[in-house]
Design a protein around this motif. Structure first.
Motif, PDB file in Angstrom:
ATOM      1  N   GLU A  21       0.800  -1.224   0.000  1.00  0.00           N
ATOM      2  CA  GLU A  21       0.000   0.000   0.000  1.00  0.00           C
ATOM      3  C   GLU A  21       0.837   1.280   0.000  1.00  0.00           C
ATOM      4  OE1 GLU A  21      -2.940   0.071   3.061  1.00  0.00           O
ATOM      5  OE2 GLU A  21      -3.814  -1.869   2.482  1.00  0.00           O
ATOM      6  N   ASN A  22       2.012   1.245   0.648  1.00  0.00           N
ATOM      7  CA  ASN A  22       2.798   2.464   0.827  1.00  0.00           C
ATOM      8  C   ASN A  22       3.955   2.548  -0.170  1.00  0.00           C
ATOM      9  OD1 ASN A  22       1.167   3.201   2.941  1.00  0.00           O
ATOM     10  ND2 ASN A  22       2.647   2.717   4.555  1.00  0.00           N
ATOM     11  N   PRO A  23       4.405   3.760  -0.476  1.00  0.00           N
ATOM     12  CA  PRO A  23       5.577   3.919  -1.346  1.00  0.00           C
ATOM     13  C   PRO A  23       6.806   3.231  -0.748  1.00  0.00           C
ATOM     14  CG  PRO A  23       4.430   6.009  -1.068  1.00  0.00           C
ATOM     15  CD  PRO A  23       3.816   5.059  -0.087  1.00  0.00           C
ATOM     16  N   LYS A  24       7.702   2.801  -1.606  1.00  0.00           N
ATOM     17  CA  LYS A  24       8.912   2.104  -1.174  1.00  0.00           C
ATOM     18  C   LYS A  24       9.873   3.073  -0.488  1.00  0.00           C
ATOM     19  CE  LYS A  24      12.591  -0.888  -2.978  1.00  0.00           C
ATOM     20  NZ  LYS A  24      13.155  -1.540  -4.193  1.00  0.00           N
ATOM     21  N   TRP A  25      10.497   2.629   0.596  1.00  0.00           N
ATOM     22  CA  TRP A  25      11.592   3.367   1.222  1.00  0.00           C
ATOM     23  C   TRP A  25      12.414   2.379   2.036  1.00  0.00           C
ATOM     24  CZ3 TRP A  25      12.101   4.575   6.669  1.00  0.00           C
ATOM     25  CH2 TRP A  25      11.017   4.158   7.460  1.00  0.00           C
TER      26      TRP A  25
END
Length: 550
Positions: free
Chosen positions: A373-377
């Motif tokens: 669901e969340n952007p990659k980091w």
């Protein structure tokens, strides 16, 4: 002219001060834990940083002068400063200054130690304790009746050493308003007598705050005293950094000591996930802070502990088929998922306690959801303890980049009685070797004050897996033993990685922080069984010798 002269004087004084802070440690065996696992003989440090790593002749020829402090290591082993991946640091100091019930091996000893302490602290709240009923001759949970006769006027709530249940006397129960009619909260249990329905005095996990909320909080002066005592314990055990479970009063104490120049340990703090919005509102992300105190990581609980039969398992406990353990209240009410997704979106690290096989699986599924669901980091998920992990779930650790943040002393302690709790499921308990073989990043610590703040003892536990009762001389589940080198790495550079700090500490390399430890024996060459007796001879923090065993 006067201003120029003053400036020159200040420059000269600054230069002399800088030179006076240089120290050369030579004639040792320096196991650097760099990418090549290099071995050197000498290290030169200045102003808290490492200037040189190499041979003794070169160190003496190039770096020694009248202003350099020369320290002969006399052939002893030097390692990077030891990092503990999981502490309750301020509470550890409080336990050292309070009643210590861990050594009680019988019910009579438990009562005797507690009675003596109560006699000297009449009317005060008696807390901490660290008792372990599995060490007693009758391995049953204590009751309030054991302690009521000498404490009618003194409220008591003493924890089991795992921190997941505590024993209250009748005075404490009355002050908290806990009766036979008080229901157990979600994620917790008020243990009650099966015949009378009356509370026995034992409260588990989410029931414990029913007592905690009425215990007067330590004031700022007391908190500083706890931390200072804990810092002493860390120095004596070569611990130069900790990953701490930190509450706001603890953080304030750490900051006050940092301002006063009194910190001899670095803190990677994990604040309660329920407070994550405060970090988001101030723009704090993982790795924020100074070289001594960092913020940006969050702690949450998925379940309880095996010793309290509250670790969340897929199947009922062998010893108590009426329970599969307890999911935390924030799993039950859905808060953990909501908070975790939002916290990760704001680049805050998630560090979640999971002990049971079901709890570990649920956290892996949560992490998978977040990555989808969340952007990659560079998020570096952590599961704290990761004690009972089905082999088929280990690959999910590797695939998702989840760090297995384990505490080896729990292995040799729990190994005495774990099979009673969960039967043959112990075969996938503390699967250190399996984690490494799957490519999972393994980092290690103590969970102090649940276990001793002693990384050398942790290395011994990981390498030998010899249980504390002496019943497993070849190791408990020996196929999961790891090498000394692997264990050292887990207590140094891997722990640095788990805190986003592998570029500044965790190995002895030029430019890194000058935190080192010197040991009495070479744990790389002695028999593994002897490692538990090795002592810390010297602790170097920020380039200064902060502990030296006389």
């Amino acid at each position: 002219m006067k201003k120029i002269l003053l400036s020159l004087i200040f420059i000269l004084l600054g230069t002399m001060l800088s030179q006076a802070q240089k120290t050369c440690f030579y004639n040792g065996k320096v196991y650097t834990v760099d990418t090549k696992n290099s071995v050197a003989e000498a290290v030169v440090v200045e102003n808290g940083k490492i200037l040189f790593v190499g041979s003794t002749p070169e160190a003496r020829a190039v770096w020694s002068d009248s202003r350099t402090k020369m320290v002969d290591l006399q052939g002893k082993l030097m390692l990077p400063g030891l990092i503990d991946n999981h502490t309750h640091f301020a509470d550890g100091g409080m336990y050292l200054l309070g009643v210590d019930l861990r050594g009680a091996k019988t019910i009579a000893e438990f009562k005797g130690i507690l009675k003596k302490y109560v006699d000297n602290h009449r009317g005060e709240w008696i807390t901490s304790g660290n008792w372990d009923h599995e060490s007693w001759e009758v391995k049953e949970l204590p009751t309030k009746e054991m302690i009521d006769d000498f404490s009618q006027d003194t409220p008591i709530f003493v924890d089991r050493f795992d921190g997941h249940m505590g024993l209250a006397n009748s005075k404490a129960l009355a002050l908290a308003g806990i009766t036979k009619d008080t229901p157990s909260p979600d994620g917790g249990e008020i243990v009650k007598d099966p015949k009378t329905g009356e509370p026995t005095g034992v409260l588990k996990d989410a029931a414990m705050p029913l007592i905690y909320k009425i215990i007067p909080a330590a004031n700022a002066v007391q908190k500083i005293k706890f931390v200072e005592r804990a810092l002493q314990e860390a120095r004596e055990n070569g611990i130069t950094s900790v990953h701490d479970i930190t509450f706001q009063p603890d953080l304030i104490a750490y900051q006050d000591l940092e301002k006063a120049g009194k910190l001899t340990c670095r803190f990677y703090t994990r604040l309660p996930i329920s407070t994550y919005q405060n970090l988001v509102n101030t723009g704090i992300q993982a790795g924020f802070g100074s070289d001594k105190i960092k913020l940006g990581s969050l702690k949450a609980y998925a379940d309880g502990s095996l010793g309290s039969s509250t670790a969340l398992m897929f199947k009922p406990y062998t010893q108590n088929p009426n329970t599969k353990g307890l999911a935390s209240d924030i799993i039950i009410n859905g808060s953990l998922t909501k908070w975790a997704v939002d916290a990760d979106k704001n680049h805050l690290q998630l560090s979640i306690h999971a002990i049971g096989d079901s709890a570990n699986y649920l956290m892996l599924k949560l992490f998978e959801k977040i990555t989808q669901e969340n952007p990659k980091w560079d998020r570096r998920f952590r599961i704290e303890h990761a004690q009972h992990v089905r082999f088929e779930d280990i690959q999910a650790f590797a695939k998702l980049g989840v760090i297995a943040s384990v505490q080896p002393y729990h292995c040799i302690d729990d190994g005495v009685w774990a099979a009673k709790r969960i039967g043959d499921r112990v075969n996938y308990t503390h699967p250190y070797k399996s984690f490494l073989e799957a490519g999972v990043k393994l980092c290690m610590g103590s969970d102090w004050s649940v276990a001793p703040l002693n990384a050398i003892l942790g290395i011994y536990a990981a390498v030998t897996r010899q249980t504390v009762d002496g019943a497993n001389p070849m190791g408990w589940i020996p196929k999961q033993k790891i090498s000394v080198q692997e264990a050292i790495k887990a207590y140094t550079i891997n722990n640095a990685y788990a805190a986003f700090e592998e570029n500044v500490k965790g190995s002895i390399e030029v430019g890194k922080l000058a935190d080192m430890v010197v040991l009495s024996e070479d744990i790389l060459t002695i028999q593994p069984e002897k490692i538990k007796n090795v002592q810390v001879l010297m602790t170097i923090f920020d380039g200064k010798i902060v502990f030296e065993r006389k």
